[in-house]
Design a protein around this motif. Structure first.
Motif, PDB file in Angstrom:
ATOM      1  N   VAL A  40       5.340   3.909   4.083  1.00 23.80           N
ATOM      2  CA  VAL A  40       3.898   4.144   3.910  1.00 23.80           C
ATOM      3  C   VAL A  40       3.188   3.666   5.169  1.00 23.80           C
ATOM      4  O   VAL A  40       3.137   2.474   5.465  1.00 23.80           O
ATOM      5  N   LYS A  42      -0.011   3.989   6.290  1.00 25.68           N
ATOM      6  CA  LYS A  42      -1.478   3.902   6.339  1.00 25.68           C
ATOM      7  C   LYS A  42      -1.971   2.698   7.137  1.00 25.68           C
ATOM      8  O   LYS A  42      -3.128   2.670   7.533  1.00 25.68           O
ATOM      9  N   TYR A  43      -1.116   1.712   7.362  1.00 30.95           N
ATOM     10  CA  TYR A  43      -1.543   0.500   8.068  1.00 30.95           C
ATOM     11  C   TYR A  43      -1.445   0.629   9.591  1.00 30.95           C
ATOM     12  O   TYR A  43      -1.871  -0.251  10.312  1.00 30.95           O
ATOM     13  N   ASN A  63      -1.829   8.163   2.278  1.00 26.35           N
ATOM     14  CA  ASN A  63      -2.658   8.275   1.081  1.00 26.35           C
ATOM     15  C   ASN A  63      -4.072   8.784   1.342  1.00 26.35           C
ATOM     16  O   ASN A  63      -4.853   8.882   0.416  1.00 26.35           O
ATOM     17  N   ILE A  84       0.748  10.441  -1.110  1.00 25.70           N
ATOM     18  CA  ILE A  84       0.926   9.468  -2.199  1.00 25.70           C
ATOM     19  C   ILE A  84      -0.387   9.000  -2.815  1.00 25.70           C
ATOM     20  O   ILE A  84      -0.378   8.344  -3.840  1.00 25.70           O
ATOM     21  N   MET A 166       5.590   9.393 -11.189  1.00 22.58           N
ATOM     22  CA  MET A 166       5.150   8.302 -10.322  1.00 22.58           C
ATOM     23  C   MET A 166       4.265   7.351 -11.122  1.00 22.58           C
ATOM     24  O   MET A 166       3.512   7.788 -11.990  1.00 22.58           O
ATOM     25  N   MET A 168       2.071   3.290 -10.632  1.00 20.18           N
ATOM     26  CA  MET A 168       1.746   2.093  -9.865  1.00 20.18           C
ATOM     27  C   MET A 168       1.684   0.935 -10.857  1.00 20.18           C
ATOM     28  O   MET A 168       0.988   1.034 -11.863  1.00 20.18           O
ATOM     29  N   MET A 209       6.717  -0.851  -4.873  1.00 22.50           N
ATOM     30  CA  MET A 209       6.059  -1.015  -3.584  1.00 22.50           C
ATOM     31  C   MET A 209       6.573  -2.330  -2.987  1.00 22.50           C
ATOM     32  O   MET A 209       7.546  -2.896  -3.468  1.00 22.50           O
ATOM     33  N   SER A 210       5.903  -2.823  -1.948  1.00 20.80           N
ATOM     34  CA  SER A 210       6.437  -4.005  -1.250  1.00 20.80           C
ATOM     35  C   SER A 210       6.731  -5.181  -2.187  1.00 20.80           C
ATOM     36  O   SER A 210       7.725  -5.872  -2.027  1.00 20.80           O
ATOM     37  N   ARG A 225       8.020   3.263  -2.395  1.00 19.46           N
ATOM     38  CA  ARG A 225       6.968   3.496  -1.399  1.00 19.46           C
ATOM     39  C   ARG A 225       6.638   2.167  -0.734  1.00 19.46           C
ATOM     40  O   ARG A 225       5.953   1.335  -1.314  1.00 19.46           O
ATOM     41  N   LEU A 226       7.150   1.981   0.489  1.00 19.01           N
ATOM     42  CA  LEU A 226       7.045   0.666   1.122  1.00 19.01           C
ATOM     43  C   LEU A 226       6.104   0.690   2.304  1.00 19.01           C
ATOM     44  O   LEU A 226       6.332   1.392   3.288  1.00 19.01           O
ATOM     45  N   GLY A 227       5.049  -0.107   2.194  1.00 21.37           N
ATOM     46  CA  GLY A 227       4.085  -0.240   3.282  1.00 21.37           C
ATOM     47  C   GLY A 227       4.270  -1.556   4.001  1.00 21.37           C
ATOM     48  O   GLY A 227       5.058  -1.675   4.940  1.00 21.37           O
ATOM     49  N   SER A 228       3.545  -2.581   3.542  1.00 18.56           N
ATOM     50  CA  SER A 228       3.453  -3.828   4.303  1.00 18.56           C
ATOM     51  C   SER A 228       4.811  -4.453   4.629  1.00 18.56           C
ATOM     52  O   SER A 228       5.022  -4.933   5.744  1.00 18.56           O
TER      53      SER A 228
HETATM   54  C1  PLP Z   1      -0.415   1.557   0.078  1.00 20.34           C
HETATM   55  C2  PLP Z   1       0.402   2.214  -0.944  1.00 20.34           C
HETATM   56  C3  PLP Z   1       1.754   1.860  -1.129  1.00 20.34           C
HETATM   57  C4  PLP Z   1       2.443   0.774  -0.322  1.00 20.34           C
HETATM   58  O1  PLP Z   1       1.907  -0.486  -0.588  1.00 20.34           O
HETATM   59  P1  PLP Z   1       2.594  -1.836  -0.068  1.00 20.34           P
HETATM   60  O2  PLP Z   1       2.316  -2.815  -1.143  1.00 20.34           O
HETATM   61  O3  PLP Z   1       1.967  -2.157   1.221  1.00 20.34           O
HETATM   62  O4  PLP Z   1       4.055  -1.571   0.052  1.00 20.34           O
HETATM   63  C5  PLP Z   1       2.471   2.533  -2.093  1.00 20.34           C
HETATM   64  N1  PLP Z   1       1.912   3.501  -2.860  1.00 20.34           N
HETATM   65  C6  PLP Z   1       0.622   3.868  -2.726  1.00 20.34           C
HETATM   66  C7  PLP Z   1       0.081   4.946  -3.593  1.00 20.34           C
HETATM   67  C8  PLP Z   1      -0.171   3.227  -1.760  1.00 20.34           C
HETATM   68  O5  PLP Z   1      -1.453   3.609  -1.632  1.00 20.34           O
END
Ligand code: PLP
Length: 238
Positions: A40, A42-43, A63, A84, A166, A168, A209-210, A225-228
């Motif tokens: 992910v 976005k950062y 996103n 996403i 999916m 959250m 996620m993270s 879905r891995l961001g940070s």
């Molecule tokens: C930002 C985001 C993520 C990733 O989030 P982290 O906690 O940084 O891994 C995953 N899914 C969606 C829909 C997001 O908006």
């Protein structure tokens, strides 16, 4: 300040994550090949995507369409693109044809617009049905009571394939607290598979996620879905 992360940093984090994924798979008798990472991004700004791809990640998740388009234009065919985030109906035209997967299908008006755009392009779009398992008011996603009627409607749409589900989970410091959310999504997958509806293959589960991906994998995630944890920027002077 540009938002940047180097290939070396991503590689180091990726290796640690892979180890954790492998361990989560071992605990539950899964094969690690079943789990794919969506990075992910976005950062970070566009050039960092090159570093992430060089580090060996191939799935990129964004996103917000305004932020995603320049990144897509720069790296188009080098990645598999995942949309996403919450998707406004008037942005569908920008997403269909570019993103291989849409993770946030959560209402009929959106499905109808995707169907319309995909049919104009003569393509089939792979979508994830977003379900609000936790019931938090701040989260998007279909209410569980509406899922059956919704998939019956979309199964008539020839240009939408329901590739998976999916969700959250609520934010938490304790992954065990959100296990029920992931388990709930997998139960929906089993229920929908049994219906054998056309265009509803539901082979994928996009969850984790993270902060909670290991528990999500124990409960059957196929896309995390891995961001940070993966691409947290290293700030540099612009
Ligand atoms: C930002 C985001 C993520 C990733 O989030 P982290 O906690 O940084 O891994 C995953 N899914 C969606 C829909 C997001 O908006």
């Amino acid at each position: 300040m540009s938002r940047w992360v180097s290939q070396a940093t991503v590689e180091k984090r990726y290796a640690q994550i892979e180890k954790r994924i492998e361990q989560a798979c071992e605990r539950t008798g899964r094969s690690k090949e079943e789990v794919k990472i969506v990075a992910v991004t976005k950062y970070v700004d566009t050039p960092a995507i090159g570093e992430i791809l060089e580090a060996g990640l191939g799935h990129i998740g964004e996103n917000r369409i305004q932020d995603a388009l320049p990144k897509y234009e720069a790296y188009r065919d080098q990645a598999i693109w995942h949309y996403i985030g919450h998707l406004q109906t008037n942005k569908v035209k920008d997403v269909v044809g570019r993103f291989t997967y849409i993770h946030s299908l959560d209402r009929l008006s959106l499905a109808e617009e995707i169907e319309k755009r995909a049919s104009m392009m003569d393509i089939v779009v792979s979508c994830f049905l977003q379900i609000n398992i936790s019931g938090e008011k701040t989260k998007y996603g279909l209410h569980p009571d509406d899922v059956l009627a919704f998939v019956k409607e979309t199964s008539n749409m020839k240009h939408i394939r329901i590739a998976g589900l999916m969700t959250m989970a609520p934010y938490t410091d304790n992954q065990e607290e959100v296990r029920y959310v992931f388990r709930g999504l997998r139960e929906w997958q089993e229920r929908l598979k049994e219906l054998h509806l056309p265009h509803v293959t539901v082979e994928e589960l996009s969850m984790g996620m993270s902060g909670d991906y290991e528990v999500a994998i124990e409960e059957g995630a196929t896309f995390v879905r891995l961001g940070s944890v993966l691409v947290e920027p290293e700030e540099v002077e612009a």
